[in-house]
Design a protein around this motif. Sequence first.
Motif: not given
Length: 81
Positions: A26-51
């Motif tokens: 759904t469009y709402a799911e697309t917005l949720t995913l986009a917002a979550a990805l937008d909040r990711l830092p510009p560097h790799p996450l630790t394994r714990a952060q990824q989980t």
Amino acid sequence: MAHTPAPHHLPSGPASPALTCRNLITYAETLTLAAALDRLPPHPLTRAQQTAFLHHLASRLQLPRLAPADHDLLWQRLHAH
């Protein structure tokens, strides 16, 4: 051995089966995913952060879990520099 094409309901390529094998994204799911990805830092996450990120995102998308394959674009983004 002959190649058997994937069933029409299973997409090929780097898409996440957890997301693409569902009946409808759904469009709402697309917005949720986009917002979550937008909040990711510009560097790799630790394994714990990824989980934690995947657990939180799965919860927001109302999925039992989200475990993208290493060729999945979401997985690649979690490991991006």
